[in-house]
Design an enzyme around this catalytic site. Structure first.
Site, PDB file in Angstrom:
ATOM      1  N   HIS A 152       0.836  -1.349   0.268  1.00 45.62           N
ATOM      2  CA  HIS A 152      -0.112  -0.154  -0.113  1.00 45.62           C
ATOM      3  C   HIS A 152       0.843   1.444   0.076  1.00 45.62           C
ATOM      4  CE1 HIS A 152      -3.389   2.572   0.307  1.00 45.62           C
ATOM      5  NE2 HIS A 152      -3.937   2.001   1.504  1.00 45.62           N
TER       6      HIS A 152
ATOM      7  N   HIS B 280      -2.681   6.901  -0.953  1.00 48.23           N
ATOM      8  CA  HIS B 280      -3.627   7.631   0.156  1.00 48.23           C
ATOM      9  C   HIS B 280      -3.090   8.171   1.470  1.00 48.23           C
ATOM     10  CE1 HIS B 280      -6.945   4.629  -2.167  1.00 48.23           C
ATOM     11  NE2 HIS B 280      -6.336   5.787  -2.775  1.00 48.23           N
TER      12      HIS B 280
ATOM     13  N   TYR C 214      -0.870   7.447   3.421  1.00 50.19           N
ATOM     14  CA  TYR C 214      -0.256   6.575   4.481  1.00 50.19           C
ATOM     15  C   TYR C 214       1.406   6.358   4.235  1.00 50.19           C
ATOM     16  CZ  TYR C 214      -4.862   5.331   4.926  1.00 50.19           C
ATOM     17  OH  TYR C 214      -6.653   5.478   5.157  1.00 50.19           O
TER      18      TYR C 214
HETATM   19  C1  LIG Z   1     -15.352   1.597   2.482  1.00 55.06           C
HETATM   20  C2  LIG Z   1     -13.770   1.742   1.414  1.00 55.06           C
HETATM   21  C3  LIG Z   1     -12.798   1.265   2.119  1.00 55.06           C
HETATM   22  C4  LIG Z   1     -11.582   1.493   1.493  1.00 55.06           C
HETATM   23  N1  LIG Z   1     -10.519   1.060   1.801  1.00 55.06           N
HETATM   24  C5  LIG Z   1      -9.500   0.981   1.153  1.00 55.06           C
HETATM   25  C6  LIG Z   1      -7.973   0.414   1.523  1.00 55.06           C
HETATM   26  O1  LIG Z   1      -8.321  -0.784   2.370  1.00 55.06           O
HETATM   27  N2  LIG Z   1      -7.214   0.311   0.742  1.00 55.06           N
HETATM   28  C7  LIG Z   1      -6.986   1.115  -0.161  1.00 55.06           C
HETATM   29  O2  LIG Z   1      -5.941   1.230  -0.972  1.00 55.06           O
HETATM   30  N3  LIG Z   1      -8.083   1.759  -0.652  1.00 55.06           N
HETATM   31  C8  LIG Z   1      -9.460   1.619  -0.010  1.00 55.06           C
HETATM   32  N4  LIG Z   1     -10.491   2.354  -0.471  1.00 55.06           N
HETATM   33  C9  LIG Z   1     -10.383   2.952  -1.831  1.00 55.06           C
HETATM   34  C10 LIG Z   1     -10.914   2.017  -3.036  1.00 55.06           C
HETATM   35  O3  LIG Z   1      -9.901   0.848  -2.868  1.00 55.06           O
HETATM   36  C11 LIG Z   1     -11.030   2.753  -4.244  1.00 55.06           C
HETATM   37  O4  LIG Z   1      -9.860   2.979  -4.796  1.00 55.06           O
HETATM   38  C12 LIG Z   1     -11.813   3.970  -4.105  1.00 55.06           C
HETATM   39  O5  LIG Z   1     -13.231   3.373  -3.599  1.00 55.06           O
HETATM   40  C13 LIG Z   1     -12.317   4.396  -5.528  1.00 55.06           C
HETATM   41  O6  LIG Z   1     -12.870   3.353  -6.341  1.00 55.06           O
HETATM   42  P1  LIG Z   1     -14.452   3.217  -6.468  1.00 55.06           P
HETATM   43  O7  LIG Z   1     -14.844   4.550  -7.149  1.00 55.06           O
HETATM   44  O8  LIG Z   1     -14.699   1.964  -7.470  1.00 55.06           O
HETATM   45  O9  LIG Z   1     -15.223   3.146  -4.990  1.00 55.06           O
HETATM   46  C14 LIG Z   1     -11.572   2.336   0.385  1.00 55.06           C
HETATM   47  C15 LIG Z   1     -12.570   2.750  -0.431  1.00 55.06           C
HETATM   48  C16 LIG Z   1     -13.991   2.589   0.416  1.00 55.06           C
HETATM   49  C17 LIG Z   1     -15.175   3.152  -0.005  1.00 55.06           C
END
Ligand SMILES: Cc1cc2nc3c(=O)[nH]c(=O)nc-3n(C[C@H](O)[C@H](O)[C@H](O)COP(=O)(O)O)c2cc1C
Length: 382
Positions: free
Chosen positions: A193, A196, A198
């Protein structure tokens, strides 16, 4: 006269007896992994792993989202005692956690899925409550996150401690051990990871990293620690089991960069030297957490420069996912929120069936069922 296939696609339905090609539902060979479609489960933190131990309800959750030849990426998984920043996120640094992951991974494999574990250190996106002995969270910097909610006070509990240069190898080693544990738990590989805001992103981004040692300053220096992690993880489990997630354009948790394209390009070019399995990049339109904005920026230069499998994510639906695959903009598309709400998303895309709506209110609750394993499947038509 028969409608042309692309017209049928645009009209959103299939012609009786004819197959409309759906680019997302075409096979792809990712190194040794034979994928049967391009619809990837994005990593999704769900805060349901009580006390950092993966729970039996995760077996149902992940197996619901598994298809034969489908790639799943686990929720972000904590690599060490200092790596946690949220309650009830799963870990992978103790024997107990590794054992708890095993039945979950087995259930995914039993249905023919390919499962990568996202390994994670939150860095300063934490506070003393989550840290061993109430110590300060660690980071590239001692600058805290900007306080939320308009307050100008920074609670001392959120003040990070800047890692000393000679402490960095220990954190690299924590990633290495987590990768080894993930393989021990049965995962097919790990996704580092690096996105974002981190810990790794806190080194990559020039709006956070204010170091003066060999891990700060120039682009090369800022990328050094994340690349040392890649190097160690590749050395430990093999490049074919390693992916990385990057979000050069995002500015979550105050982690923006003044030249995201240069950063993204430098990283993918460096990653090529390791021959890792995939690079997973978050779209520039997802610059702000949870919001899909307009932008002229694109991941195309990074896609072109990277030699391995390129996965894109961020705001995709069926239509633009199909376009991304058909135009070779990406090899695979990861879906977050709509996969969370549609356990049978690949099948719905294949049939062009309507989607369940996601409920934001249950994304991060700790309930083992509600908003987790209770989203309905398409009713069987046979
Ligand atoms: C509930 C939730 C939890 C997420 N947890 C993570 C995570 O653990 N690791 C990560 O890299 N991104 C995380 N994300 C980001 C998602 O992986 C993704 O990149 C983001 O939701 C945008 O894609 P989407 O438009 O298809 O939802 C999270 C997003 C949501 C909504």
């Amino acid at each position: 006269m028969a409608m042309k296939e692309d017209e049928a696609e645009e009209n959103g339905h299939k012609m009786a007896g004819e197959l409309t090609p759906v680019p997302l539902i075409t096979p792809y060979k990712m190194g040794k992994f034979q994928l049967f479609h391009r619809v990837v489960l994005a990593p999704l933190t769900r805060l349901r792993s009580f006390n950092c131990i993966p729970q039996p309800h995760a077996t149902l959750y992940y197996s619901q989202r598994t298809t034969k030849g489908g790639l799943l990426i686990s929720e972000a998984t904590v690599i060490s005692e200092t790596a946690q920043g949220y309650p009830h996120t799963p870990g992978i640094w103790t024997k107990k956690q590794v054992e708890a992951w095993k039945p979950i991974v087995e259930a995914v494999h039993a249905k023919g899925g390919i499962f990568f574990c996202q390994i994670w250190h939150v860095g300063r996106v934490s506070n003393t409550d989550f840290q061993p002995n109430g110590q300060a969270p660690i980071s590239s910097t001692d600058k805290p996150l900007k306080p939320r909610g308009g307050s100008s006070d920074i609670d001392v509990k959120f003040r990070p401690r800047r890692l000393e240069t000679d402490e960095i190898p220990q954190i690299v080693n924590d990633f290495r051990m987590a990768a080894r544990n993930a393989v021990e738990a049965g995962f097919d590989g790990v996704e580092i990871h690096g996105a974002h805001g981190y810990l790794l992103d806190q080194f990559l981004k020039d709006q956070v990293n204010d170091r003066t040692d060999k891990y700060g300053g120039t682009l090369e220096n800022r990328c050094r620690f994340p690349l040392e992690v890649v190097d160690a993880v590749v050395d430990e489990i093999g490049a074919d089991k390693v992916g990385i997630r990057l979000s050069p354009f995002a500015n979550y948790s105050d982690a923006g960069d003044s030249n995201p394209e240069a950063l993204g390009l430098y990283m993918v070019e460096s990653l090529n030297k390791y021959g890792i399995q995939y690079c997973h990049m978050v779209e520039p339109r997802m610059k702000t957490m949870g919001e899909k904005g307009e932008t002229t920026q694109s991941l195309l230069p990074m896609r072109k420069a990277f030699n391995g499998t390129f996965i894109v994510a961020g705001g995709y639906d069926r239509e633009d996912g199909n376009k991304a695959i058909a135009s070779h903009y990406a090899d695979l598309v990861a879906y977050g929120r709509i996969f969370l709400a549609n356990p049978d998303l690949p099948r719905r895309f294949e049939l062009n069936a309507p989607l369940n709506k996601y409920n934001r209110g249950t994304f991060y609750i700790h309930d083992p069922v509600l908003g987790y394993t209770d989203y309905p499947f398409l009713e069987s038509t046979t």
